[in-house]
Design a protein around this motif. Structure first.
Motif, PDB file in Angstrom:
ATOM      1  N   ALA A  43       1.037  -1.299  -0.149  1.00  0.00           N
ATOM      2  CA  ALA A  43       0.175   0.127  -0.264  1.00  0.00           C
ATOM      3  C   ALA A  43       0.559   0.995  -0.564  1.00  0.00           C
ATOM      4  CB  ALA A  43      -0.591  -0.294   1.970  1.00  0.00           C
ATOM      5  N   TRP A  44       1.958   1.420   0.565  1.00  0.00           N
ATOM      6  CA  TRP A  44       3.149   2.397   0.873  1.00  0.00           C
ATOM      7  C   TRP A  44       3.665   2.512  -0.440  1.00  0.00           C
ATOM      8  CZ3 TRP A  44       7.463   2.560  -0.316  1.00  0.00           C
ATOM      9  CH2 TRP A  44       8.633   4.296  -0.339  1.00  0.00           C
ATOM     10  N   ALA A  45       3.756   1.578  -1.238  1.00  0.00           N
ATOM     11  CA  ALA A  45       4.569   1.366  -2.151  1.00  0.00           C
ATOM     12  C   ALA A  45       3.573   2.237  -3.723  1.00  0.00           C
ATOM     13  CB  ALA A  45       4.989   0.290  -2.617  1.00  0.00           C
ATOM     14  N   TRP A  46       2.573   1.620  -3.655  1.00  0.00           N
ATOM     15  CA  TRP A  46       1.870   2.457  -4.647  1.00  0.00           C
ATOM     16  C   TRP A  46       0.955   3.240  -3.900  1.00  0.00           C
ATOM     17  CZ3 TRP A  46       0.916  -1.533  -8.045  1.00  0.00           C
ATOM     18  CH2 TRP A  46       0.141  -1.502  -9.273  1.00  0.00           C
ATOM     19  N   THR A  47       0.806   4.138  -2.954  1.00  0.00           N
ATOM     20  CA  THR A  47       0.624   5.386  -2.881  1.00  0.00           C
ATOM     21  C   THR A  47       1.894   6.312  -3.141  1.00  0.00           C
ATOM     22  OG1 THR A  47      -0.866   4.651  -1.156  1.00  0.00           O
ATOM     23  CG2 THR A  47      -0.498   6.779  -0.930  1.00  0.00           C
ATOM     24  N   GLU A  48       3.172   6.281  -3.276  1.00  0.00           N
ATOM     25  CA  GLU A  48       3.445   6.741  -2.931  1.00  0.00           C
ATOM     26  C   GLU A  48       4.143   6.882  -4.909  1.00  0.00           C
ATOM     27  OE1 GLU A  48       5.186   9.368  -0.827  1.00  0.00           O
ATOM     28  OE2 GLU A  48       3.469   8.648   0.045  1.00  0.00           O
ATOM     29  N   PHE A  49       4.199   5.235  -5.445  1.00  0.00           N
ATOM     30  CA  PHE A  49       5.430   4.754  -6.536  1.00  0.00           C
ATOM     31  C   PHE A  49       4.038   4.230  -8.057  1.00  0.00           C
ATOM     32  CE2 PHE A  49       7.740   5.914  -3.957  1.00  0.00           C
ATOM     33  CZ  PHE A  49       8.913   6.694  -4.377  1.00  0.00           C
ATOM     34  N   GLY A  50       3.000   4.528  -7.107  1.00  0.00           N
ATOM     35  CA  GLY A  50       1.306   3.444  -8.122  1.00  0.00           C
ATOM     36  C   GLY A  50       2.213   3.737  -9.435  1.00  0.00           C
ATOM     37  N   GLY A  82      -4.265  -1.950  -6.194  1.00  0.00           N
ATOM     38  CA  GLY A  82      -4.324  -0.768  -5.259  1.00  0.00           C
ATOM     39  C   GLY A  82      -5.484   0.260  -5.563  1.00  0.00           C
ATOM     40  N   ALA A  83      -6.909  -0.386  -6.677  1.00  0.00           N
ATOM     41  CA  ALA A  83      -7.901   0.157  -6.293  1.00  0.00           C
ATOM     42  C   ALA A  83      -8.799   0.247  -5.730  1.00  0.00           C
ATOM     43  CB  ALA A  83      -8.327   0.150  -7.614  1.00  0.00           C
ATOM     44  N   CYS A  84      -9.196  -1.200  -4.226  1.00  0.00           N
ATOM     45  CA  CYS A  84      -9.379  -1.723  -3.318  1.00  0.00           C
ATOM     46  C   CYS A  84      -9.034  -1.347  -1.982  1.00  0.00           C
ATOM     47  CB  CYS A  84     -10.489  -3.207  -3.677  1.00  0.00           C
ATOM     48  SG  CYS A  84      -9.682  -4.386  -3.921  1.00  0.00           S
ATOM     49  N   GLY A  85      -7.189  -1.989  -2.556  1.00  0.00           N
ATOM     50  CA  GLY A  85      -6.777  -1.242  -1.183  1.00  0.00           C
ATOM     51  C   GLY A  85      -6.808  -3.521  -0.117  1.00  0.00           C
ATOM     52  N   GLU A  86      -7.038  -4.526  -1.452  1.00  0.00           N
ATOM     53  CA  GLU A  86      -6.310  -5.817  -0.806  1.00  0.00           C
ATOM     54  C   GLU A  86      -5.262  -6.852  -1.669  1.00  0.00           C
ATOM     55  OE1 GLU A  86     -10.115  -6.921  -0.833  1.00  0.00           O
ATOM     56  OE2 GLU A  86     -11.452  -5.317   0.083  1.00  0.00           O
ATOM     57  N   LEU A  87      -5.485  -7.874  -0.840  1.00  0.00           N
ATOM     58  CA  LEU A  87      -4.128  -8.241  -0.998  1.00  0.00           C
ATOM     59  C   LEU A  87      -5.948  -9.952  -2.303  1.00  0.00           C
ATOM     60  CD1 LEU A  87      -1.739  -9.656   1.664  1.00  0.00           C
ATOM     61  CD2 LEU A  87      -1.571  -7.769  -0.237  1.00  0.00           C
TER      62      LEU A  87
END
Length: 122
Positions: A43-50, A82-87
């Protein structure tokens, strides 16, 4: 952010791509905690560098590989949505009551420096 389950090994290629590899195996009772730790990293990676996610050979800044191993079953690839924030798919334990995850995350210097600083991996 302190990590409790994933203990990363670091390597760096000649082209400057940094890679962190980790494996964790937990009993069913700790499955959700492990899933949350992996979720927090991705989630961090996706938020910062998605927007820059993708193979380095195609211009991506970072990428990852996440696999789940359960006794008696083939490896299962997991992904972070990344859209729903889930594995996806949801993490499940094997017939022996354990779940083993492997996570490999790599990035070019801008990503690598931010990742290592955020997760205290220097």
């Amino acid at each position: 952010m302190a990590l409790h389950f994933l203990d990363f090994d670091y390597s760096e290629a000649e082209d400057g791509v940094a890679t962190w590899d980790a494996i964790a195996s937990v009993p069913e009772a700790r499955r959700q905690e492990l899933a949350q730790e992996v979720h927090s990293i991705l989630a961090w990676a996706w938020t910062e560098f998605g927007a820059l996610h993708g193979p380095h050979e195609e211009g991506g800044l970072w990428q990852y590989d996440l696999q789940c191993e359960r006794r008696g079953q083939p490896l299962q690839e997991l992904r972070y949505d990344g859209a729903c924030g889930e594995l996806v798919p949801a993490l499940q334990a094997g017939s022996d009551g354990r779940v083993t995850l492997t996570l490999s995350i790599s990035g070019l210097p801008a990503f690598a420096e931010a990742f290592a600083a955020h997760f205290g991996l220097f």
